[in-house]
Design an enzyme around this catalytic site. Sequence first.
Site, PDB file in Angstrom:
ATOM      1  N   ALA A   1      45.674  45.852  49.571  1.00 50.02           N
ATOM      2  CA  ALA A   1      45.959  46.713  50.811  1.00 50.02           C
ATOM      3  C   ALA A   1      45.141  46.480  51.802  1.00 50.02           C
ATOM      4  CB  ALA A   1      46.340  47.915  50.456  1.00 50.02           C
ATOM      5  N   VAL A   2      45.056  45.399  52.459  1.00 51.43           N
ATOM      6  CA  VAL A   2      44.060  45.127  53.579  1.00 51.43           C
ATOM      7  C   VAL A   2      44.890  44.892  55.015  1.00 51.43           C
ATOM      8  CG1 VAL A   2      42.600  43.894  52.166  1.00 51.43           C
ATOM      9  CG2 VAL A   2      44.109  42.673  53.057  1.00 51.43           C
TER      10      VAL A   2
ATOM     11  N   VAL B   1      45.290  53.430  54.975  1.00 48.76           N
ATOM     12  CA  VAL B   1      46.292  54.292  54.897  1.00 48.76           C
ATOM     13  C   VAL B   1      47.036  53.902  53.249  1.00 48.76           C
ATOM     14  CG1 VAL B   1      48.243  55.532  56.016  1.00 48.76           C
ATOM     15  CG2 VAL B   1      46.657  54.018  57.391  1.00 48.76           C
TER      16      VAL B   1
ATOM     17  N   HIS C   1      52.481  85.132  62.374  1.00 47.63           N
ATOM     18  CA  HIS C   1      51.550  85.549  61.328  1.00 47.63           C
ATOM     19  C   HIS C   1      52.206  85.991  60.085  1.00 47.63           C
ATOM     20  CE1 HIS C   1      47.900  87.041  59.373  1.00 47.63           C
ATOM     21  NE2 HIS C   1      48.329  88.342  59.202  1.00 47.63           N
TER      22      HIS C   1
ATOM     23  N   ASP D   1      57.008  46.769  64.453  1.00 46.03           N
ATOM     24  CA  ASP D   1      55.777  46.408  63.773  1.00 46.03           C
ATOM     25  C   ASP D   1      55.469  44.899  64.271  1.00 46.03           C
ATOM     26  OD1 ASP D   1      55.448  48.630  62.233  1.00 46.03           O
ATOM     27  OD2 ASP D   1      55.309  47.493  60.279  1.00 46.03           O
TER      28      ASP D   1
ATOM     29  N   ALA E   1      40.459  50.690  52.031  1.00 44.21           N
ATOM     30  CA  ALA E   1      40.728  52.045  51.766  1.00 44.21           C
ATOM     31  C   ALA E   1      41.267  52.550  53.257  1.00 44.21           C
ATOM     32  CB  ALA E   1      39.342  52.604  51.910  1.00 44.21           C
TER      33      ALA E   1
ATOM     34  N   ARG F   1      48.746  44.677  57.333  1.00 44.32           N
ATOM     35  CA  ARG F   1      49.870  44.036  57.314  1.00 44.32           C
ATOM     36  C   ARG F   1      50.004  43.054  58.438  1.00 44.32           C
ATOM     37  NH1 ARG F   1      54.086  45.912  54.298  1.00 44.32           N
ATOM     38  NH2 ARG F   1      55.870  45.824  55.660  1.00 44.32           N
TER      39      ARG F   1
HETATM   40  P1  FAD Z   1      60.408  46.750  59.095  1.00 44.62           P
HETATM   41  O1  FAD Z   1      60.737  48.160  58.568  1.00 44.62           O
HETATM   42  O2  FAD Z   1      59.709  45.817  58.517  1.00 44.62           O
HETATM   43  O3  FAD Z   1      62.108  46.167  59.131  1.00 44.62           O
HETATM   44  C1  FAD Z   1      62.257  44.890  59.531  1.00 44.62           C
HETATM   45  C2  FAD Z   1      63.494  44.398  59.093  1.00 44.62           C
HETATM   46  O4  FAD Z   1      63.925  43.017  59.530  1.00 44.62           O
HETATM   47  C3  FAD Z   1      63.421  44.136  57.496  1.00 44.62           C
HETATM   48  O5  FAD Z   1      64.685  44.871  56.639  1.00 44.62           O
HETATM   49  C4  FAD Z   1      63.446  42.643  57.188  1.00 44.62           C
HETATM   50  O6  FAD Z   1      64.065  42.086  55.868  1.00 44.62           O
HETATM   51  C5  FAD Z   1      64.357  42.306  58.203  1.00 44.62           C
HETATM   52  N1  FAD Z   1      64.104  40.846  58.751  1.00 44.62           N
HETATM   53  C6  FAD Z   1      62.805  40.289  58.899  1.00 44.62           C
HETATM   54  N2  FAD Z   1      63.238  39.141  59.697  1.00 44.62           N
HETATM   55  C7  FAD Z   1      64.453  38.989  59.710  1.00 44.62           C
HETATM   56  C8  FAD Z   1      65.401  37.824  60.100  1.00 44.62           C
HETATM   57  N3  FAD Z   1      65.050  36.681  60.643  1.00 44.62           N
HETATM   58  N4  FAD Z   1      66.523  37.848  59.884  1.00 44.62           N
HETATM   59  C9  FAD Z   1      67.394  39.002  59.275  1.00 44.62           C
HETATM   60  N5  FAD Z   1      66.397  40.052  59.055  1.00 44.62           N
HETATM   61  C10 FAD Z   1      64.965  40.129  59.131  1.00 44.62           C
HETATM   62  N6  FAD Z   1      54.937  54.366  58.533  1.00 44.62           N
HETATM   63  C11 FAD Z   1      55.256  55.606  59.029  1.00 44.62           C
HETATM   64  O7  FAD Z   1      55.372  55.909  60.253  1.00 44.62           O
HETATM   65  N7  FAD Z   1      54.811  56.618  58.074  1.00 44.62           N
HETATM   66  C12 FAD Z   1      54.649  56.470  56.882  1.00 44.62           C
HETATM   67  O8  FAD Z   1      54.446  57.367  55.944  1.00 44.62           O
HETATM   68  C13 FAD Z   1      54.528  55.068  56.337  1.00 44.62           C
HETATM   69  N8  FAD Z   1      54.459  54.810  55.124  1.00 44.62           N
HETATM   70  C14 FAD Z   1      54.444  53.312  54.561  1.00 44.62           C
HETATM   71  C15 FAD Z   1      53.942  53.247  53.262  1.00 44.62           C
HETATM   72  C16 FAD Z   1      54.111  52.029  52.965  1.00 44.62           C
HETATM   73  C17 FAD Z   1      53.667  51.517  51.444  1.00 44.62           C
HETATM   74  C18 FAD Z   1      54.244  50.758  53.918  1.00 44.62           C
HETATM   75  C19 FAD Z   1      53.950  49.448  53.453  1.00 44.62           C
HETATM   76  C20 FAD Z   1      54.382  51.117  55.150  1.00 44.62           C
HETATM   77  C21 FAD Z   1      54.531  52.251  55.626  1.00 44.62           C
HETATM   78  N9  FAD Z   1      54.805  52.733  57.148  1.00 44.62           N
HETATM   79  C22 FAD Z   1      54.870  54.103  57.215  1.00 44.62           C
HETATM   80  C23 FAD Z   1      54.794  51.768  58.000  1.00 44.62           C
HETATM   81  C24 FAD Z   1      56.459  51.475  58.351  1.00 44.62           C
HETATM   82  O9  FAD Z   1      56.913  51.294  56.974  1.00 44.62           O
HETATM   83  C25 FAD Z   1      56.675  50.411  59.350  1.00 44.62           C
HETATM   84  O10 FAD Z   1      55.889  50.656  60.424  1.00 44.62           O
HETATM   85  C26 FAD Z   1      58.078  50.218  59.779  1.00 44.62           C
HETATM   86  O11 FAD Z   1      58.713  50.021  58.664  1.00 44.62           O
HETATM   87  C27 FAD Z   1      58.146  49.268  60.745  1.00 44.62           C
HETATM   88  O12 FAD Z   1      59.687  49.223  61.241  1.00 44.62           O
HETATM   89  P2  FAD Z   1      60.161  47.848  61.543  1.00 44.62           P
HETATM   90  O13 FAD Z   1      61.455  48.384  62.050  1.00 44.62           O
HETATM   91  O14 FAD Z   1      59.434  47.483  62.877  1.00 44.62           O
HETATM   92  O15 FAD Z   1      60.065  46.784  60.707  1.00 44.62           O
HETATM   93  P1  NAD Z   2      45.111  49.691  57.142  1.00 45.52           P
HETATM   94  O1  NAD Z   2      44.873  48.824  58.541  1.00 45.52           O
HETATM   95  O2  NAD Z   2      45.370  50.845  57.302  1.00 45.52           O
HETATM   96  O3  NAD Z   2      43.767  49.516  55.984  1.00 45.52           O
HETATM   97  C1  NAD Z   2      43.386  48.174  55.591  1.00 45.52           C
HETATM   98  C2  NAD Z   2      41.853  48.661  55.232  1.00 45.52           C
HETATM   99  O4  NAD Z   2      41.336  47.465  54.329  1.00 45.52           O
HETATM  100  C3  NAD Z   2      40.974  48.746  56.244  1.00 45.52           C
HETATM  101  O5  NAD Z   2      40.197  49.991  56.048  1.00 45.52           O
HETATM  102  C4  NAD Z   2      39.999  47.509  56.454  1.00 45.52           C
HETATM  103  O6  NAD Z   2      38.773  47.740  56.863  1.00 45.52           O
HETATM  104  C5  NAD Z   2      40.109  47.054  54.888  1.00 45.52           C
HETATM  105  N1  NAD Z   2      40.125  45.694  54.612  1.00 45.52           N
HETATM  106  C6  NAD Z   2      40.597  44.570  55.253  1.00 45.52           C
HETATM  107  N2  NAD Z   2      40.153  43.429  54.760  1.00 45.52           N
HETATM  108  C7  NAD Z   2      39.287  43.796  53.716  1.00 45.52           C
HETATM  109  C8  NAD Z   2      38.679  43.014  52.645  1.00 45.52           C
HETATM  110  N3  NAD Z   2      38.688  41.744  52.608  1.00 45.52           N
HETATM  111  N4  NAD Z   2      38.004  43.515  51.621  1.00 45.52           N
HETATM  112  C9  NAD Z   2      38.052  44.914  51.352  1.00 45.52           C
HETATM  113  N5  NAD Z   2      38.744  45.785  52.550  1.00 45.52           N
HETATM  114  C10 NAD Z   2      39.324  45.002  53.617  1.00 45.52           C
HETATM  115  O7  NAD Z   2      46.275  48.792  56.240  1.00 45.52           O
HETATM  116  P2  NAD Z   2      47.259  49.282  55.072  1.00 45.52           P
HETATM  117  O8  NAD Z   2      46.509  50.518  54.381  1.00 45.52           O
HETATM  118  O9  NAD Z   2      47.489  47.979  54.505  1.00 45.52           O
HETATM  119  O10 NAD Z   2      48.309  49.552  55.751  1.00 45.52           O
HETATM  120  C11 NAD Z   2      49.166  48.727  56.882  1.00 45.52           C
HETATM  121  C12 NAD Z   2      49.808  49.503  57.853  1.00 45.52           C
HETATM  122  O11 NAD Z   2      51.161  50.245  57.273  1.00 45.52           O
HETATM  123  C13 NAD Z   2      48.927  50.635  58.206  1.00 45.52           C
HETATM  124  O12 NAD Z   2      47.985  50.310  59.329  1.00 45.52           O
HETATM  125  C14 NAD Z   2      49.992  51.659  58.861  1.00 45.52           C
HETATM  126  O13 NAD Z   2      50.356  51.265  59.986  1.00 45.52           O
HETATM  127  C15 NAD Z   2      51.041  51.443  58.182  1.00 45.52           C
HETATM  128  N6  NAD Z   2      51.235  52.521  57.063  1.00 45.52           N
HETATM  129  C16 NAD Z   2      51.447  53.794  57.617  1.00 45.52           C
HETATM  130  C17 NAD Z   2      51.454  54.850  56.926  1.00 45.52           C
HETATM  131  C18 NAD Z   2      51.335  56.109  57.419  1.00 45.52           C
HETATM  132  O14 NAD Z   2      51.868  56.603  58.447  1.00 45.52           O
HETATM  133  N7  NAD Z   2      51.183  57.319  56.622  1.00 45.52           N
HETATM  134  C19 NAD Z   2      51.308  54.610  55.389  1.00 45.52           C
HETATM  135  C20 NAD Z   2      50.999  53.325  54.846  1.00 45.52           C
HETATM  136  C21 NAD Z   2      50.936  52.328  55.794  1.00 45.52           C
END
Ligand code: FAD
Ligand code: NAD
Length: 473
Positions: free
Chosen positions: A275-276, A190, A450, A318, A188, A278
């Site tokens: 979704a536990v 994000v 307002h 990340d 539960a 990343r």
């Molecule tokens: P990434 O976006 O993961 O990009 C890394 C890139 O490197 C990728 O294209 C990958 O293919 C490439 N790569 C990796 N290894 C290699 C290699 N050896 N050679 C060449 N290329 C490589 N964050 C928010 O702030 N707001 C949100 O609303 C939000 N929503 C999200 C929703 C979901 C479903 C998910 C999964 C994540 C969300 N996030 C959100 C988190 C956000 O996506 C990440 O924090 C962000 O993308 C990290 O950016 P990054 O550039 O570090 O890595």
């Molecule tokens: P998260 O860390 O937000 O949540 C994971 C949840 O899974 C936690 O509550 C944790 O206690 C629970 N959990 C862990 N192991 C478990 C298990 N074995 N059984 C049951 N529950 C378990 O991770 P996420 O939701 O996977 O998202 C990953 C990351 O991606 C977020 O932390 C955030 O940094 C990024 N993200 C950001 C946004 C946004 O900014 N709006 C949206 C999506 C994702």
Amino acid sequence: MSQQFDVVVIGAGPAGYVAAIRCAQLGLTTACVDQWTDHDGKPSLGGTCLNVGCIPSKALLDSSHQYHRVQHQLKAHGITIDGAAIDVKTMLARKDKIVSTLTRGIDGLFKHNKVTFIHGHGRLMTKDKIRITHREGEETVNASHVIVATGSIPIELPVAPFDGERIVDSTGALNFEQVPKRLGIVGAGVIGLELGSVWSRLGSKVIILEALPSLLPAVDQQIAKDAERQFKQQGLDIRLGTTVKGAKSTADAVTVSYTDGEGDHQLKVDRLVVAVGRRPYTEDLFAPGIGVDLDDRGYIQVDDRCQTGVPDVYAVGDVVRGPMLAHKGSEEGNAVAELVAGQSAHVNYDVIPWVIYTHPEIAWVGRAEQDLQNEGIPYNAGTFPFAATGRALAADDTAGRVKILAHQHTDEILGVHIIGPQASELVAEVVVAMEFSASAEDIARTVHAHPTLSEAVHEAALAVHKRAIHRAN
Ligand code: FAD
Ligand code: NAD
């Protein structure tokens, strides 16, 4: 002969592509290597965020919100729409179009800024030599500086491994072709809450299994309690304190076994999203002995300037410590580009906003009330409910509140927590205020238009000094 660049960035997510563009703006010859490939085998820039993260999830959150409004909220406005239906195929196609518009946009920005893009897998062979493996074979490029921005991938649970069909990660949950009747989610956090909201609004019965005994422990606990109440009202079935023991897929269902304080249970769902969290992604990234260290959770170790232990090799986003947020990675990318160009730059990690895009939205920056209590920091708190603002009433969107925490002696704002309409936008005002070390009094003395939702921020700042106008203090 190998090409020589001032900077090579590995990864074109929000951390890497911002770093590359900023380097190029500053006159550095820059290449960006990225391996992301779309369904047609073509490169797709923007990393997780644009392809399978921030953007597609928000597209689906918006579509499902519109559908939910038509079904449940328009009647009160005197609007009746008979026969509203959701066409999932069209909804997914709209999402995919937004993604491709944005990913192509990065391609255009690279061309405009003269960033050389190389599609393939990058591997750091020495501190200044990157081998790139792609469809046509291999090439090596040389760089005076390297910025690693390889991002993160979903954590897999050994007891419920992804099968790409019924047990999926967040990417799978962005692409269900039909609304699952029953959707299970493990975690539960994000993603669980955002994608759980999407499918719940479209008609799924959503059951979320969370290991911890409380929801959103890092969030201000008053706000987390508000959120839990709202989610319950919306029909999200969040089961806290559960341990998932296994998950078994059959042709038409997944059976999840879990335990909680009351014993063993089985849950049958059509799909299961795991979704536990990343984890940092560094697969086949460094040749042995290169000297870039990982910590015990796999993050690349960096100092507060994102410098690894190897001179001129930086890491951002990340793949390094700190919140996994797109804007955090982008700020690091920007700052490192400026450092490489010889400028001074830093990221203020104390003032990074978080947003959870549920309805109501949850947004915060700075310390939670429980943090201040645990650290023994004296504070004053001011809260204001959206229900007491004209704009929220007019919009029929009144759930939630703004809460401002300010130091008891200096009045400096230490944390702001918002649950309510447009919380994602409202938080920007207080982020700016905190960047300038503003006091609650500063916001209280700032004129707010307002009727706007931002009046709730203004009133919460007044409430810090017990002088809110539109409620009893
Ligand atoms: P990434 O976006 O993961 O990009 C890394 C890139 O490197 C990728 O294209 C990958 O293919 C490439 N790569 C990796 N290894 C290699 C290699 N050896 N050679 C060449 N290329 C490589 N964050 C928010 O702030 N707001 C949100 O609303 C939000 N929503 C999200 C929703 C979901 C479903 C998910 C999964 C994540 C969300 N996030 C959100 C988190 C956000 O996506 C990440 O924090 C962000 O993308 C990290 O950016 P990054 O550039 O570090 O890595
Ligand atoms: P998260 O860390 O937000 O949540 C994971 C949840 O899974 C936690 O509550 C944790 O206690 C629970 N959990 C862990 N192991 C478990 C298990 N074995 N059984 C049951 N529950 C378990 O991770 P996420 O939701 O996977 O998202 C990953 C990351 O991606 C977020 O932390 C955030 O940094 C990024 N993200 C950001 C946004 C946004 O900014 N709006 C949206 C999506 C994702």
